[in-house]
Scaffold this active site. Sequence first.
Site, short mmCIF file in Angstrom:
data_model
loop_
_atom_site.label_atom_id
_atom_site.label_comp_id
_atom_site.label_asym_id
_atom_site.label_seq_id
_atom_site.Cartn_x
_atom_site.Cartn_y
_atom_site.Cartn_z
N ARG A 105 28.55 -39.34 71.53
CA ARG A 105 27.52 -39.70 72.48
C ARG A 105 26.21 -39.95 71.75
O ARG A 105 25.91 -39.29 70.76
CB ARG A 105 27.29 -38.52 73.44
CG ARG A 105 28.14 -38.55 74.67
CD ARG A 105 27.99 -37.24 75.44
NE ARG A 105 28.74 -36.19 74.77
CZ ARG A 105 29.90 -35.71 75.21
NH1 ARG A 105 30.42 -36.15 76.32
NH2 ARG A 105 30.54 -34.78 74.54
N SER A 173 30.35 -31.84 64.81
CA SER A 173 31.14 -30.68 65.23
C SER A 173 32.30 -30.36 64.30
O SER A 173 33.46 -30.28 64.73
CB SER A 173 31.67 -30.93 66.64
OG SER A 173 30.62 -31.36 67.46
N ASP A 226 27.96 -28.45 67.32
CA ASP A 226 27.90 -28.56 68.79
C ASP A 226 27.68 -27.21 69.48
O ASP A 226 27.02 -27.13 70.51
CB ASP A 226 29.12 -29.28 69.37
CG ASP A 226 30.44 -28.70 68.91
OD1 ASP A 226 30.44 -27.80 68.04
OD2 ASP A 226 31.49 -29.14 69.41
P1 ADP Z 1 34.79 -33.38 72.22
O1 ADP Z 1 35.51 -32.08 72.17
O2 ADP Z 1 35.50 -34.45 71.51
O3 ADP Z 1 33.35 -33.27 71.89
P2 ADP Z 1 34.79 -33.26 75.11
O4 ADP Z 1 33.98 -32.03 75.16
O5 ADP Z 1 34.46 -34.36 76.05
O6 ADP Z 1 34.84 -33.94 73.70
O7 ADP Z 1 36.29 -32.81 75.35
C1 ADP Z 1 37.31 -33.73 75.39
C2 ADP Z 1 38.60 -32.99 75.48
O8 ADP Z 1 38.65 -32.22 76.68
C3 ADP Z 1 39.78 -33.90 75.54
O9 ADP Z 1 40.28 -34.16 74.24
C4 ADP Z 1 40.79 -33.12 76.35
O10 ADP Z 1 41.58 -32.35 75.51
C5 ADP Z 1 39.96 -32.20 77.21
N1 ADP Z 1 39.94 -32.72 78.58
C6 ADP Z 1 39.24 -33.78 79.04
N2 ADP Z 1 39.50 -33.99 80.34
C7 ADP Z 1 40.38 -33.04 80.71
C8 ADP Z 1 41.06 -32.74 81.93
N3 ADP Z 1 40.89 -33.43 83.05
N4 ADP Z 1 41.89 -31.69 81.93
C9 ADP Z 1 42.09 -30.97 80.81
N5 ADP Z 1 41.51 -31.22 79.64
C10 ADP Z 1 40.66 -32.24 79.59
MG MG Z 2 31.72 -32.13 72.09
#
Ligand code: ADP
Ligand code: MG
Length: 497
Positions: A105, A173, A226
Amino acid sequence: MGKVAAAVCTVAVCAAALVVVRRQMKSSGRWAKAEAILREMEDKCGAPTENLRQVADAMTAEMHAGLASDGGSKLKMLISFIDNLPTGDEKGLFYALDLGGTNFRVIRVQLGGKESTIRRESEEFSIPPHLMVGSSHELFDFIAGALAKFVATENEDFHVLPGKLRELGFTFSFPVRQLSIASGTLIKWTKGFHIEDAVGEDVVGELTKAMQRVGLDMRVAALINDTVGTLAGGKYNNPDVVAAVILGTGTNAAYIERTHAIPKWQGPLPKSGEMVINMEWGNFRSSHLPLTEYDQSLDAESLNPGEQIFEKLMSGMYLGEIVRRVLMRMAEEASFFGDNIPPKLHIPFIIRTPDMAAMHHDNSSDLKVVGCKLKDVLEVHNSSLKMRKMIVEICDIVASRGARLAAAGIFGILKKLGRNTVKDGEKQQRSVIAVDGGLFEHYTKFRNCLNRTLQELLGEDTAENIVTELSNDGSGTGAALLAASYSQYLQIEGSSS
Ligand code: ADP
Ligand code: MG
């Protein structure tokens, strides 16, 4: 009908009946075997409260060891160099770049001090998988390019003061050995990233070079994790925040530690007497963790075998894959999907955690969503209700184990801080755990189970004053806030006054 014909007919009927009986026997044997595999797995995944208390104690012990010396524990307990969290007085335009595991982001905020609300804009991009395993040059070019495009869309609501450079908080992160507030080297990759030439690299240096390549004139004011961003963002909104947890693609935690409790800290003692510690708790492991054969094979076949064991039990990258491995064994040993194993089931990570959550949350009487997911993801077209029910149960067992272990980890941090019990005669301080990440945000059953388990571990009286709080995009906004707290212009103004 003649006698012969009648006899032939009887034989045919009998034979047909026999086939049906055989099929039924085969089918009931199949279900019995599948049921046995499920029960065995349920048993091994069990995380009873007593066991969770041992996990929490092990977490507390490892925290002490990691704070005592570098390399003293599976927990790196990294010093973030953040000794002052944003106060709300910060002013000006700041950018943040949040590189997680799945998405990244870009964010800009206009801060106007306590009297005014934050103005905020952001954009999200998914990281093309080939960049996760390519060269660091390519990855950073991609990121810097997206940031430059975003900066170009800045409108008159946002303004940088004349003569000043735009400043950026960079949320990266992955485990980083921090050298100062705005520099650090990558220790290792996690969460499916594997870019050999980036390990040991100066992360901010790489980003700065890439920004120069795309003609972007910006200064990185803070390099953070993060969890640290979530802590900063969380505490900005709620002063009772003491720790932050990420439950997204991966998992990690950070908290505010008293400097005198960090024997390995050799630097000057900060005025605040406090320092944010990035635990890197994803790498925690303990003999008390309920590991199964599924976890063992997942780990062995992963990009980082032997590492991030806690993470592999609970984070979004892995939960769906654990479910796939259980289904695979049921398909192989109990013909769970019939005589043939669905070819798609062989593909690692084909069941994503959002698919798993959708099946787990299915409230319809015929488990319609489970049926659809089986069709869409595994190309299984004729699933019975019994089969669907068993799949929901597998999701429940895997998610509950992860959520309960995450709660045990949080309980371990609270113990380290002495905030896990009400002290005699004292009014208990309120403690808030800021949580960010797609898993916690969207997987309601996971989140509810985590909260229930935390209450169970704390006991009724204490639980009243300890809560988790979703800090949506805390890590990104927190990075912008930290860029403001550690702005070079503040330091210049501070030293000239
Ligand atoms: P990151 O960890 O890459 O910074 P996010 O915090 O957006 O990104 O988390 C994304 C992760 O969250 C995805 O890889 C998935 O594993 C999990 N996730 C996203 N949407 C859902 C959902 N509806 N149900 C369960 N897990 C989810
Ligand atoms: Mg994240």
